[in-house]
Design a protein around this motif. Structure first.
Motif, mmCIF file in Angstrom:
data_model
loop_
_atom_site.group_PDB
_atom_site.id
_atom_site.type_symbol
_atom_site.label_atom_id
_atom_site.label_comp_id
_atom_site.label_asym_id
_atom_site.label_seq_id
_atom_site.Cartn_x
_atom_site.Cartn_y
_atom_site.Cartn_z
ATOM 1 N N SER A 44 0.827 -1.221 0.000
ATOM 2 C CA SER A 44 0.000 0.000 0.000
ATOM 3 C C SER A 44 0.856 1.264 0.000
ATOM 4 C CB SER A 44 -0.956 -0.005 1.194
ATOM 5 O OG SER A 44 -0.246 0.082 2.408
ATOM 6 N N GLU A 45 2.004 1.236 0.687
ATOM 7 C CA GLU A 45 2.887 2.400 0.731
ATOM 8 C C GLU A 45 3.578 2.649 -0.612
ATOM 9 O OE1 GLU A 45 3.634 4.642 3.258
ATOM 10 O OE2 GLU A 45 1.995 3.744 4.401
ATOM 11 N N LEU A 46 3.901 1.579 -1.335
ATOM 12 C CA LEU A 46 4.626 1.719 -2.593
ATOM 13 C C LEU A 46 3.714 1.832 -3.815
ATOM 14 C CD1 LEU A 46 7.548 -0.812 -2.051
ATOM 15 C CD2 LEU A 46 7.612 1.675 -1.846
ATOM 16 N N GLU A 47 2.430 1.643 -3.617
ATOM 17 C CA GLU A 47 1.493 1.668 -4.735
ATOM 18 C C GLU A 47 1.492 3.040 -5.424
ATOM 19 O OE1 GLU A 47 -3.228 0.827 -5.542
ATOM 20 O OE2 GLU A 47 -2.307 0.136 -3.679
ATOM 21 N N GLY A 48 1.764 3.016 -6.720
ATOM 22 C CA GLY A 48 1.743 4.234 -7.523
ATOM 23 C C GLY A 48 2.990 5.099 -7.394
ATOM 24 N N LYS A 49 4.008 4.610 -6.692
ATOM 25 C CA LYS A 49 5.231 5.399 -6.503
ATOM 26 C C LYS A 49 6.381 4.772 -7.279
ATOM 27 C CE LYS A 49 3.884 7.025 -1.954
ATOM 28 N NZ LYS A 49 4.184 6.997 -0.522
ATOM 29 N N ASP A 50 7.298 5.626 -7.703
ATOM 30 C CA ASP A 50 8.494 5.167 -8.400
ATOM 31 C C ASP A 50 9.560 4.813 -7.365
ATOM 32 O OD1 ASP A 50 10.460 4.654 -10.302
ATOM 33 O OD2 ASP A 50 11.006 6.770 -10.488
ATOM 34 N N VAL A 51 9.944 3.559 -7.323
ATOM 35 C CA VAL A 51 10.906 3.090 -6.320
ATOM 36 C C VAL A 51 12.259 3.769 -6.490
ATOM 37 C CG1 VAL A 51 12.136 1.063 -5.450
ATOM 38 C CG2 VAL A 51 9.738 0.892 -6.025
ATOM 39 N N ASN A 52 12.667 4.021 -7.720
ATOM 40 C CA ASN A 52 13.949 4.698 -7.945
ATOM 41 C C ASN A 52 13.945 6.095 -7.345
ATOM 42 O OD1 ASN A 52 15.128 2.539 -9.342
ATOM 43 N ND2 ASN A 52 14.078 3.139 -11.225
ATOM 44 N N ALA A 53 12.828 6.802 -7.463
ATOM 45 C CA ALA A 53 12.718 8.141 -6.870
ATOM 46 C C ALA A 53 12.745 8.052 -5.350
ATOM 47 C CB ALA A 53 11.441 8.825 -7.343
ATOM 48 N N LEU A 54 12.103 7.030 -4.786
ATOM 49 C CA LEU A 54 12.113 6.858 -3.329
ATOM 50 C C LEU A 54 13.518 6.556 -2.815
ATOM 51 C CD1 LEU A 54 8.874 4.720 -2.865
ATOM 52 C CD2 LEU A 54 9.190 7.133 -2.285
ATOM 53 N N ILE A 55 14.254 5.736 -3.549
ATOM 54 C CA ILE A 55 15.633 5.420 -3.158
ATOM 55 C C ILE A 55 16.505 6.666 -3.224
ATOM 56 C CG2 ILE A 55 17.703 4.132 -3.826
ATOM 57 C CD1 ILE A 55 15.808 1.830 -4.624
ATOM 58 N N ALA A 56 16.342 7.461 -4.277
ATOM 59 C CA ALA A 56 17.119 8.700 -4.403
ATOM 60 C C ALA A 56 16.788 9.670 -3.272
ATOM 61 C CB ALA A 56 16.847 9.348 -5.753
ATOM 62 N N GLU A 57 15.508 9.763 -2.926
ATOM 63 C CA GLU A 57 15.090 10.646 -1.836
ATOM 64 C C GLU A 57 15.677 10.167 -0.506
ATOM 65 O OE1 GLU A 57 10.942 11.767 0.442
ATOM 66 O OE2 GLU A 57 10.860 11.291 -1.699
ATOM 67 N N GLY A 58 15.654 8.864 -0.278
ATOM 68 C CA GLY A 58 16.222 8.311 0.950
ATOM 69 C C GLY A 58 17.721 8.517 1.027
ATOM 70 N N SER A 59 18.405 8.385 -0.098
ATOM 71 C CA SER A 59 19.853 8.604 -0.128
ATOM 72 C C SER A 59 20.189 10.049 0.206
ATOM 73 C CB SER A 59 20.417 8.245 -1.503
ATOM 74 O OG SER A 59 20.279 6.870 -1.738
ATOM 75 N N ALA A 60 19.369 10.973 -0.296
ATOM 76 C CA ALA A 60 19.595 12.391 0.004
ATOM 77 C C ALA A 60 19.415 12.658 1.493
ATOM 78 C CB ALA A 60 18.640 13.252 -0.812
ATOM 79 N N LYS A 61 18.425 12.012 2.098
ATOM 80 C CA LYS A 61 18.204 12.184 3.535
ATOM 81 C C LYS A 61 19.367 11.587 4.337
ATOM 82 C CE LYS A 61 13.182 12.344 3.494
ATOM 83 N NZ LYS A 61 11.944 11.691 3.943
ATOM 84 N N LEU A 62 19.861 10.426 3.907
ATOM 85 C CA LEU A 62 20.954 9.790 4.633
ATOM 86 C C LEU A 62 22.268 10.561 4.516
ATOM 87 C CD1 LEU A 62 20.394 5.993 3.975
ATOM 88 C CD2 LEU A 62 20.173 7.211 6.126
ATOM 89 N N SER A 63 22.438 11.287 3.430
ATOM 90 C CA SER A 63 23.678 12.042 3.266
ATOM 91 C C SER A 63 23.801 13.171 4.280
ATOM 92 C CB SER A 63 23.784 12.593 1.847
ATOM 93 O OG SER A 63 22.799 13.584 1.625
ATOM 94 N N SER A 64 22.685 13.603 4.845
ATOM 95 C CA SER A 64 22.737 14.674 5.840
ATOM 96 C C SER A 64 22.922 14.142 7.257
ATOM 97 C CB SER A 64 21.458 15.514 5.775
ATOM 98 O OG SER A 64 20.339 14.730 6.174
ATOM 99 N N VAL A 65 22.900 12.832 7.429
ATOM 100 C CA VAL A 65 23.077 12.230 8.749
ATOM 101 C C VAL A 65 24.570 12.153 9.051
ATOM 102 C CG1 VAL A 65 22.737 10.132 10.114
ATOM 103 C CG2 VAL A 65 20.964 10.886 8.523
ATOM 104 N N PRO A 66 25.004 12.691 10.187
ATOM 105 C CA PRO A 66 26.425 12.628 10.519
ATOM 106 C C PRO A 66 26.830 11.194 10.849
ATOM 107 C CG PRO A 66 25.202 13.606 12.325
ATOM 108 C CD PRO A 66 24.236 13.403 11.196
ATOM 109 N N SER A 67 28.053 10.870 10.486
ATOM 110 C CA SER A 67 28.564 9.536 10.796
ATOM 111 C C SER A 67 29.898 9.677 11.507
ATOM 112 C CB SER A 67 28.726 8.717 9.515
ATOM 113 O OG SER A 67 29.684 9.305 8.683
#
Length: 112
Positions: A44-67
Motif C-alpha cells: 500500500s505504501e509503494l502503490e503508484g510510486k516510483d521506487v527509484n525516486a524513493l531510493i534517491a530521496e532516501g539517499s539524500a536524507k541519509l547524506s545529511s546524517v552525521p557519521s
C-alpha cells in the motif's frame, strides 16, 4: 527487509508493480514465510510510486546524517597535535611488537 528485497527483485525482473501474492511467491521459493501485515503495508505504501525516486530521496536524507567517519577526518585538520599523537601511538605499538617477538624467541624453534 525481506519483503522489500523480494519486491525489488520482482521490479528488476520487469514487473513494474508487484502484488502481494507475487512477493509471497518469491519469498516462499527460498523458504521464507511472509508476514501478511507488513507485506500489505509495504504494497500500500509503494502503490503508484516510483521506487527509484524513493531510493534517491532516501539517499539524500541519509547524506545529511552525521557519521563517525566525518569526525575522524576533520580531527587532523583541526591542528598539529593530532598527527603527533598518532606518531606516539605508532611508536608504542612498535615497542610492544618488538617485546612480543623477543618473548617468542627463547633460543629454540618449534620445528628444530
Amino acid at each position: 527487509m525481506r519483503h522489500i528485497a523480494a519486491y525489488l527483485l520482482l521490479q528488476i525482473g520487469g514487473n513494474a508493480s508487484p502484488s502481494a501474492a507475487e512477493v509471497k511467491k518469491v519469498l516462499s521459493a527460498v523458504g521464507i514465510e511472509a508476514d501478511e501485515d507488513r507485506l500489505e503495508t509495504l504494497i500500500s505504501e509503494l502503490e503508484g510510486k516510483d521506487v527509484n525516486a524513493l531510493i534517491a530521496e532516501g539517499s539524500a536524507k541519509l547524506s545529511s546524517v552525521p557519521s563517525g567517519g566525518a569526525v575522524a577526518a576533520a580531527a587532523p585538520s583541526a591542528g598539529g597535535a593530532a598527527p603527533a599523537a598518532a606518531v606516539e601511538e605508532e611508536k608504542k605499538e612498535e615497542k610492544k611488537e618488538e617485546k612480543e617477538e623477543s618473548d617468542d624467541d627463547m633460543g629454540f624453534g618449534l620445528f628444530d
